[in-house]
Design a protein around this motif. Structure first.
Motif, PDB file in Angstrom:
ATOM      1  N   LEU A  53      53.515   0.971  31.035  1.00 36.52           N
ATOM      2  CA  LEU A  53      53.337  -0.479  31.123  1.00 36.52           C
ATOM      3  C   LEU A  53      54.616  -1.159  31.608  1.00 36.52           C
ATOM      4  O   LEU A  53      54.572  -2.068  32.444  1.00 36.52           O
ATOM      5  CB  LEU A  53      52.914  -1.028  29.764  1.00 36.52           C
ATOM      6  N   LEU A  54      55.758  -0.710  31.074  1.00 30.23           N
ATOM      7  CA  LEU A  54      57.033  -1.279  31.505  1.00 30.23           C
ATOM      8  C   LEU A  54      57.278  -1.004  32.986  1.00 30.23           C
ATOM      9  O   LEU A  54      57.748  -1.879  33.734  1.00 30.23           O
ATOM     10  CB  LEU A  54      58.167  -0.716  30.658  1.00 30.23           C
ATOM     11  N   ILE A  76      55.127  -3.329  35.083  1.00 33.64           N
ATOM     12  CA  ILE A  76      55.673  -4.695  35.075  1.00 33.64           C
ATOM     13  C   ILE A  76      56.847  -4.800  36.047  1.00 33.64           C
ATOM     14  O   ILE A  76      56.956  -5.747  36.831  1.00 33.64           O
ATOM     15  CB  ILE A  76      56.100  -5.092  33.662  1.00 33.64           C
ATOM     16  N   PHE A  81      57.127  -7.091  39.555  1.00 31.72           N
ATOM     17  CA  PHE A  81      58.006  -8.249  39.366  1.00 31.72           C
ATOM     18  C   PHE A  81      59.035  -8.302  40.495  1.00 31.72           C
ATOM     19  O   PHE A  81      59.640  -7.307  40.853  1.00 31.72           O
ATOM     20  CB  PHE A  81      58.732  -8.164  38.010  1.00 31.72           C
ATOM     21  N   GLY A 124      61.522   0.461  38.161  1.00 33.60           N
ATOM     22  CA  GLY A 124      60.116   0.752  37.876  1.00 33.60           C
ATOM     23  C   GLY A 124      59.733   2.125  38.389  1.00 33.60           C
ATOM     24  O   GLY A 124      59.067   2.903  37.688  1.00 33.60           O
TER      25      GLY A 124
END
Length: 378
Positions: A84-85, A88, A92, A111
């Protein structure tokens, strides 16, 4: 002094190591097979039914959400957070401000780094599992004969291919210990069985089946009593009939060439007579583990010189090619007819080659494949 490899040679060596020597069409077929297997894994948790009145767009995003959770549920909680991180960070963009100052932060780089970390963790799990499965495969190979045992009056050959590292198919040929002492004529048990399902659960039940069959076969009981005992045992481990076993068990008497058999829900073995006629051995009953008080009807056939017996699991006749066509029983019969004068080893080899030509690069196998052929000598 040997010359250093050129850049082209190094690139070629790197590519061969990455691809394990496979051609592009083989790599593409393998990717398609992996994609299909992954899709089937995740789609089990997805409800594809569309609610009445629901718009197409809403239904589509509902499927996407279900697939996302199906993938996420396969990870440990810690790895879910990493994924999930990473997602994101990948979506972003912009500049960070800290204490009124601006500084660049490459969200996509970090990421991607988290995705790489997650991949490394998953690959480590896969390597450990693959090593354990390989050990399990080696143990499983101990449970079946590596070479056909000598049986008076017949020649035997067999071949097996697991759909995964370990299989749920079982085959064996061994002499039974019957009443009558050393003066009694020898009896040999031919066994081919197929556990419902594949991979580890099927392999564990196969090992249990093998141990029970070997144990019960040492008792002075008839073939019918042996099958009844095996059925009662499998019923205790069948999870309400979900883990059943199809089996073909037969006793062969070399002195009379008589084959007494019971077909417990298995694909009917084929007897190819010398003139070319085909007989199917169908007498029996339900698969083992379906019903504890199941009744089995024994059958009997006498083999003549030159006759063939082919026993196989459904993985052979249900193997499919790129056009989703099944190999089928008729192709097995065609090989039997064409190679009737061959030895059992040559015939089983021709059968496997014919299967490979039919299936092509369609991987992986949908089910375990096992075949035993027996030729009656003069």
């Amino acid at each position: 002094m040997s010359a250093r490899p050129t850049i082209a040679q190094r690139v070629g060596q790197f590519w061969r190591r990455v691809t394990a020597g496979l051609e592009l069409n083989q790599l593409w077929a393998q990717f398609q097979a992996d994609a299909r297997a992954s899709y089937h894994l995740y789609s089990r948790s997805v409800d594809f039914s569309r609610q009445a009145g629901a718009r197409k767009g809403r239904h589509f995003w509902s499927l996407v959400r279900q697939f996302f959770w199906a993938i996420l549920d396969q990870l440990s909680p810690a790895r879910r957070v990493i994924l999930l991180l990473a997602l994101i960070l990948l979506i972003f963009t912009g500049t960070l401000k800290w204490g009124g100052a601006k500084f660049d932060f490459d969200f996509e780089f970090y990421g991607g780094l988290l995705v790489l970390l997650l991949l490394v963790l998953e690959v480590a799990d896969r390597v450990v599992m693959k090593r354990d499965l390989q050990i399990a495969r080696e143990i499983q190979l101990w449970l079946v004969p590596g070479t056909p045992p000598p049986v008076p009056g017949v020649g035997i050959a067999f071949a097996t291919r697991p759909a995964n590292t370990v299989a749920g198919d079982y085959y064996d040929v061994f002499q039974r210990s019957l009443s009558g002492g050393a003066s009694a004529p020898p009896q040999f048990l031919f066994a081919v069985a197929d556990v419902a399902g594949k991979s580890i659960p099927a392999a564990l039940l196969m090992a249990s089946f093998q141990a029970s069959l070997k144990t019960l076969s040492t008792t002075p009981c008839s073939l019918l009593q042996l099958v009844d005992g095996m059925n009662r045992y499998v019923c205790t481990n069948s999870q309400g009939g979900r883990r059943f076993i199809t089996a073909f068990l037969a006793e062969f008497s070399p002195d009379t060439r008589t084959l007494n058999y019971i077909n417990a829900g298995h694909n009917a073995p084929l007897v190819r007579r010398v003139p070319g006629g085909i007989e199917r051995l169908e007498c029996g009953g339900l698969p083992l583990g379906v019903q504890e008080n199941a009744v089995y009807q024994p059958g009997s056939v006498t083999l003549q010189s030159g006759d063939w017996l082919a026993i196989f699991t459904d993985g052979l006749v249900e193997a499919v090619n790129q056009r989703d066509e099944e190999y089928g029983e008729e192709r097995v019969i065609a090989v039997l007819q064409a190679a009737a004068s061959e030895t059992p080893t040559n015939l089983i080899s021709r059968l496997m080659v014919d299967l490979d030509l039919f299936v092509g690069n369609h991987l992986p196998l949908a089910d375990d494949i096992t075949c035993m052929v027996v030729k009656c000598g003069s």
